[in-house]
Write a protein that holds these residues in place. Structure first.
Motif, short mmCIF file in Angstrom:
data_model
loop_
_atom_site.label_atom_id
_atom_site.label_comp_id
_atom_site.label_asym_id
_atom_site.label_seq_id
_atom_site.Cartn_x
_atom_site.Cartn_y
_atom_site.Cartn_z
N LEU A 254 0.87 -1.18 0.00
CA LEU A 254 0.00 0.00 0.00
C LEU A 254 0.90 1.22 0.00
CD1 LEU A 254 -2.54 -1.11 2.78
CD2 LEU A 254 -3.01 -1.00 0.32
N THR A 255 0.45 2.31 -0.62
CA THR A 255 1.29 3.50 -0.68
C THR A 255 1.47 4.09 0.72
OG1 THR A 255 -0.52 5.05 -1.03
CG2 THR A 255 0.43 4.00 -2.98
N LYS A 256 2.62 4.71 0.96
CA LYS A 256 2.88 5.25 2.28
C LYS A 256 1.92 6.40 2.63
CE LYS A 256 6.74 8.16 0.70
NZ LYS A 256 8.20 8.43 0.86
N SER A 257 1.46 7.14 1.63
CA SER A 257 0.51 8.21 1.90
C SER A 257 -0.83 7.63 2.37
CB SER A 257 0.29 9.08 0.66
OG SER A 257 -0.20 8.31 -0.42
N TYR A 258 -1.25 6.52 1.76
CA TYR A 258 -2.50 5.87 2.17
C TYR A 258 -2.34 5.26 3.56
CZ TYR A 258 -6.51 2.72 2.21
OH TYR A 258 -7.67 2.06 2.55
N LEU A 259 -1.19 4.62 3.82
CA LEU A 259 -0.94 4.04 5.13
C LEU A 259 -1.01 5.11 6.22
CD1 LEU A 259 2.09 1.71 4.29
CD2 LEU A 259 -0.21 0.97 4.89
N SER A 260 -0.37 6.25 5.97
CA SER A 260 -0.37 7.33 6.95
C SER A 260 -1.78 7.87 7.18
CB SER A 260 0.55 8.46 6.49
OG SER A 260 1.88 8.01 6.35
N LYS A 261 -2.51 8.02 6.10
CA LYS A 261 -3.85 8.60 6.18
C LYS A 261 -4.80 7.72 6.98
CE LYS A 261 -7.66 10.19 3.20
NZ LYS A 261 -8.67 9.22 3.68
N ILE A 262 -4.87 6.43 6.65
CA ILE A 262 -5.84 5.57 7.33
C ILE A 262 -5.43 5.29 8.78
CG2 ILE A 262 -6.67 4.50 5.21
CD1 ILE A 262 -5.03 2.01 5.96
N PHE A 263 -4.12 5.24 9.05
CA PHE A 263 -3.68 5.00 10.43
C PHE A 263 -4.10 6.16 11.32
CE2 PHE A 263 -0.85 4.52 14.03
CZ PHE A 263 -0.77 3.14 14.17
N LYS A 264 -3.89 7.38 10.86
CA LYS A 264 -4.29 8.56 11.65
C LYS A 264 -5.82 8.61 11.77
CE LYS A 264 -3.73 12.51 13.77
NZ LYS A 264 -3.16 13.70 13.11
N GLU A 265 -6.51 8.26 10.70
CA GLU A 265 -7.97 8.31 10.70
C GLU A 265 -8.57 7.32 11.71
OE1 GLU A 265 -11.44 7.12 7.52
OE2 GLU A 265 -9.70 8.22 6.78
N VAL A 266 -8.01 6.12 11.78
CA VAL A 266 -8.57 5.08 12.64
C VAL A 266 -8.09 5.22 14.09
CG1 VAL A 266 -8.61 2.58 13.09
CG2 VAL A 266 -8.93 3.44 10.77
N THR A 267 -6.81 5.57 14.29
CA THR A 267 -6.26 5.58 15.65
C THR A 267 -6.20 6.95 16.29
OG1 THR A 267 -3.95 5.91 14.96
CG2 THR A 267 -4.79 3.63 14.99
N GLY A 268 -6.18 8.01 15.49
CA GLY A 268 -6.06 9.35 16.04
C GLY A 268 -4.64 9.83 16.21
N VAL A 269 -3.65 8.98 15.92
CA VAL A 269 -2.24 9.39 16.02
C VAL A 269 -1.52 8.96 14.74
CG1 VAL A 269 -2.17 9.21 18.53
CG2 VAL A 269 -1.55 7.23 17.14
N THR A 270 -0.33 9.52 14.53
CA THR A 270 0.45 9.13 13.36
C THR A 270 1.17 7.82 13.62
OG1 THR A 270 2.51 10.22 14.02
CG2 THR A 270 0.85 11.59 12.89
N ILE A 271 1.69 7.23 12.55
CA ILE A 271 2.44 5.98 12.68
C ILE A 271 3.66 6.18 13.57
CG2 ILE A 271 3.89 4.34 11.43
CD1 ILE A 271 1.89 4.53 9.10
N PHE A 272 4.36 7.29 13.39
CA PHE A 272 5.58 7.49 14.17
C PHE A 272 5.28 7.87 15.62
CE2 PHE A 272 7.40 7.84 9.88
CZ PHE A 272 8.39 6.88 10.02
N GLN A 273 4.16 8.53 15.88
CA GLN A 273 3.75 8.74 17.27
C GLN A 273 3.49 7.40 17.94
OE1 GLN A 273 0.48 11.45 16.47
NE2 GLN A 273 1.51 13.09 17.55
N TYR A 274 2.84 6.51 17.23
CA TYR A 274 2.59 5.17 17.76
C TYR A 274 3.92 4.46 18.05
CZ TYR A 274 1.31 0.26 18.02
OH TYR A 274 1.18 -1.04 18.44
N VAL A 275 4.86 4.54 17.10
CA VAL A 275 6.14 3.86 17.26
C VAL A 275 6.87 4.38 18.50
CG1 VAL A 275 8.46 3.63 16.28
CG2 VAL A 275 6.45 3.24 14.85
N TYR A 276 6.91 5.71 18.68
CA TYR A 276 7.58 6.26 19.85
C TYR A 276 6.93 5.78 21.14
CZ TYR A 276 10.45 9.52 17.15
OH TYR A 276 11.38 10.07 16.31
N ARG A 277 5.61 5.79 21.18
CA ARG A 277 4.93 5.37 22.40
C ARG A 277 5.14 3.88 22.66
NH1 ARG A 277 -0.65 9.00 22.03
NH2 ARG A 277 0.44 10.93 21.51
N ARG A 278 5.17 3.09 21.58
CA ARG A 278 5.43 1.66 21.75
C ARG A 278 6.84 1.44 22.29
NH1 ARG A 278 6.10 -2.51 23.18
NH2 ARG A 278 5.68 -4.55 22.25
N ARG A 279 7.80 2.20 21.81
CA ARG A 279 9.18 2.07 22.29
C ARG A 279 9.29 2.43 23.77
NH1 ARG A 279 13.08 4.79 17.64
NH2 ARG A 279 12.75 3.22 16.01
#
Length: 294
Positions: free
Chosen positions: A194-219
Motif C-alpha cells: 500500500l502506498t505510504k501516503s495511504y498508510l499514513s492517512k488511514i492510520f491517523k484516521e482510525v487511531t487518532g495518532v500518526t504511525i511514528f507517534q505510535y512507534v515512539y509510544r510503543r518504544r
C-alpha cells in the motif's frame, strides 16, 4: 504492570489524550459524556468501557455532581502470558477486535463487576507480594468476565470489520516486528503493498495518532517494561535496543510520556508512574511532533 484507581471522584478538565496501554473504565455515578474518536457515549451507572487506548478520548462531565469512576490501565504484554496457558482464551481479544466498546451492565452483572473492583482494591490496599499477585489474578478473572460480555459483539465485529480497520491492524502487526528498527514508511509500503501516503492517512484516521507517534509510544512502553524486569539495564543500552540513535532523544521522549526521566523511573521502580500519568499525557498532546522519525 497494572495501574488501578478505585472510585476516583476527583474533578477533571476535559482534554483529549491517547496512550498505548489498554484501559478498563467503569462508571459508578455522575453525569458524563465520554468521547472516543468520533463516537459520544452518554454514560449511565454500570457502564463499562474497554479501550485499546490509541484512539483519542476524553470525558466531559457535569462538575456540579460527583463524577465517580474506576480506571485500570495495563500493558497488554503483561497479560499475554495468561493467554498462553493450557486451555486459555485470548482475553485481550475484546481490546484488539472491538478496540473501544461500551458494555451496559445491569442487575447481577453490574453487582459482579463492582464486587470484582472492590476485591481488587482490597488487594491493592493490603500490599505485599501475596496481595500483589492476588490483585493480578483478580484482574485476569475480570478480563474473562469482560470477554464473556463481549462474545456476541466480537462475532458481529468479525463479520463487519472494514477494510480500513483490517489495514490498520496489518500496520500494527507489521510495526510489532520492526518498531525498534531504523524505520521508514517505505518498509511498510513494501511489506503491505500500500502506498505510504495511504498508510499514513488511514492510520491517523482510525487511531487518532500518526504511525511514528505510535512507534515512539510503543518504544517507551517497552522501555518501562525493560527497566522493571531488568533493573540493572542502563539507560543507554535500553535506548540503543529500542532504536533511538541519541540518548538525549530517548530521554526526552521518555519524560514526555511518563513525566519522569529514565533515571528517575529506574530509581523509583516506576512507582510514581500512576501519579505522573495525567501530566505526561498532557505533555504528549502538546509536544509530540508527528513529522519526527525514529
Amino acid at each position: 504492570m497494572i495501574d488501578f484507581t478505585y472510585r476516583n471522584s476527583r474533578p477533571i478538565e476535559p482534554e483529549f489524550h491517547s496512550h498505548t496501554f489498554y484501559e478498563v473504565y467503569y462508571f459508578h455515578e455522575g453525569i458524563c459524556n465520554y468521547l472516543i474518536g468520533d463516537k459520544v457515549y452518554a454514560l449511565a451507572p454500570g457502564d463499562l468501557i474497554v479501550m485499546y487506548g490509541m484512539t483519542l478520548h476524553c470525558s466531559k462531565i457535569d462538575p456540579s455532581v460527583p463524577y465517580v469512576r474506576s480506571i485500570i490501565h495495563f500493558e497488554p504484554s503483561f497479560v499475554k502470558p495468561y493467554t498462553e496457558l493450557p486451555n486459555a482464551l485470548n482475553i485481550l481479544l475484546p481490546f484488539e477486535q472491538l478496540r473501544n466498546y461500551r458494555i451496559r451492565l445491569q442487575g447481577e452483572q453490574k453487582e459482579r463487576m463492582e464486587a470484582m473492583l472492590e476485591a481488587m482494591n482490597g488487594h491493592k490496599q493490603r500490599g505485599g507480594q501475596i496481595s500483589d499477585n492476588r490483585l493480578t489474578l483478580a484482574f485476569v478473572d475480570m478480563l474473562y468476565f469482560i470477554y464473556d460480555q463481549c462474545m456476541l459483539p466480537m462475532k458481529d465485529k468479525a463479520d463487519a470489520v472494514s477494510s480500513k480497520e483490517r489495514a490498520v491492524q496489518d500496520i500494527v502487526t507489521a510495526l510489532e516486528s520492526c518498531y525498534t528498527d531504523d524505520l521508514h514508511l517505505e518498509q511498510l509500503e513494501d511489506k503491505l503493498h500500500l502506498t505510504k501516503s495511504y498508510l499514513s492517512k488511514i492510520f491517523k484516521e482510525v487511531t487518532g495518532v500518526t504511525i511514528f507517534q505510535y512507534v515512539y509510544r510503543r518504544r517507551i512502553n517497552e522501555a518501562k517494561i525493560l527497566f522493571l524486569l531488568q533493573p540493572d539495564l542502563s539507560v543507554t543500552e535500553a535506548g540503543i535496543r529500542l532504536g533511538f540513535k541519541h540518548l538525549a532523544h530517548f530521554s526526552r521522549m521518555f519524560k514526555q510520556q511518563t513525566g519522569m526521566s529514565p533515571e528517575e523511573f529506574k530509581k523509583t521502580g516506576g512507582y510514581q508512574f500512576e501519579a505522573s500519568r495525567t501530566i505526561a499525557l498532557k505533555k504528549v498532546q502538546r509536544q509530540d511532533n508527528p513529522d519526527l522519525e525514529p
